[in-house]
Design an enzyme around this catalytic site. Sequence first.
Site, PDB file in Angstrom:
ATOM      1  N   HIS A 149       0.833  -1.203   0.000  1.00  0.00           N
ATOM      2  CA  HIS A 149       0.000   0.000   0.000  1.00  0.00           C
ATOM      3  C   HIS A 149       0.870   1.256   0.000  1.00  0.00           C
ATOM      4  CE1 HIS A 149      -3.332  -2.705   0.975  1.00  0.00           C
ATOM      5  NE2 HIS A 149      -4.132  -1.725   0.562  1.00  0.00           N
ATOM      6  N   LYS A 153      -0.754   4.802   4.640  1.00  0.00           N
ATOM      7  CA  LYS A 153      -1.698   3.869   5.289  1.00  0.00           C
ATOM      8  C   LYS A 153      -1.237   3.601   6.717  1.00  0.00           C
ATOM      9  CE  LYS A 153      -4.059  -0.582   4.668  1.00  0.00           C
ATOM     10  NZ  LYS A 153      -5.360  -0.032   5.066  1.00  0.00           N
TER      11      LYS A 153
END
Length: 262
Positions: A149, A153
């Site tokens: 990600h 995040k």
Amino acid sequence: MAITVGVFGAAGRMGATVCRAVAEDPELELAAAVDPGAAGEPLRTVAGVESPLEVAGRPEHLDEHPQVMVDFTHLEAARANVAWCAANGVHAVVGTTGFGEDDLASFRAAFVDSNCLIAPNFAIGAILMMRFAELAAPWFETAEVLEFHHDAKLDAPSGTAMRTIERMAAANADWAPDPTTTEIVAGARGGAGPAGIRVHAVRMRGMVAHQEVVLGTTGQTLSIRHDSYDRSSFMPGVVLGCKRIADHAGVTIGLDPFLDLD
Ligand code: NAP
């Protein structure tokens, strides 16, 4: 007749993208926008969509109720928005993440006159990735999940990675034990999820949301990979949810039943 759709969080990153996807679909009509931070502003300027609508600060301020409301906001806001949909007979298509079992129980009790879809991941490719991993699980002895990600995040591993592992563990509880006896750097083998399936969370500038499930057995491996390159990846699932929500009574968790996979 087009299905009328409203958007909570219309000025947000996901909400504005939903406004554009709804406006571009001939079977849907963008009919309402709600966002307290943009109340009174033209939707055209906050969401970059050709629309005469003005953003309402609260759903109570809407002149007319659309058939469906989409919610990509924050957990607290979404709780209230979903409850408003149930109380007003409006279908809810919800992408906001983080609901607990208590929330889901109260939604199940509240949705009587309309329906609700709560999907932690609207990317159709990600839904298929989870399904394929679940189908493959009984045929392999080892499996690990790598999720990648963007570097903003905050939580790890991703909800999608955990859901993938839960489903693989439910399909096969009997995985080979981890042979590692010495871990020179703590965490080098990732974290152990359900049934001991290992998960590795990579945080990388430039990435969006990606996941690879690797399964291995004698002389062969199978890799199942999905990549979301930007927020538009979620839109076909959101649009599908808006079109099919009326046919799925009560509260549905996850987009799978809308895809007729079985
Ligand atoms: P964001 O840019 O912060 O957008 C949220 C928007 O909701 C903001 O404009 C916010 O306004 C607005 N809002 C706050 N309270 C509200 C209320 N009571 N009624 C209506 N609107 C309200 O966040 P995002 O990146 O779009 O993400 C939103 C959510 O979607 C997150 O929970 C994220 O995890 C989730 N998500 C889900 C998927 C999926 O596939 N299910 C995919 C991507 C993201 P203010 O800024 O003024 O507070």
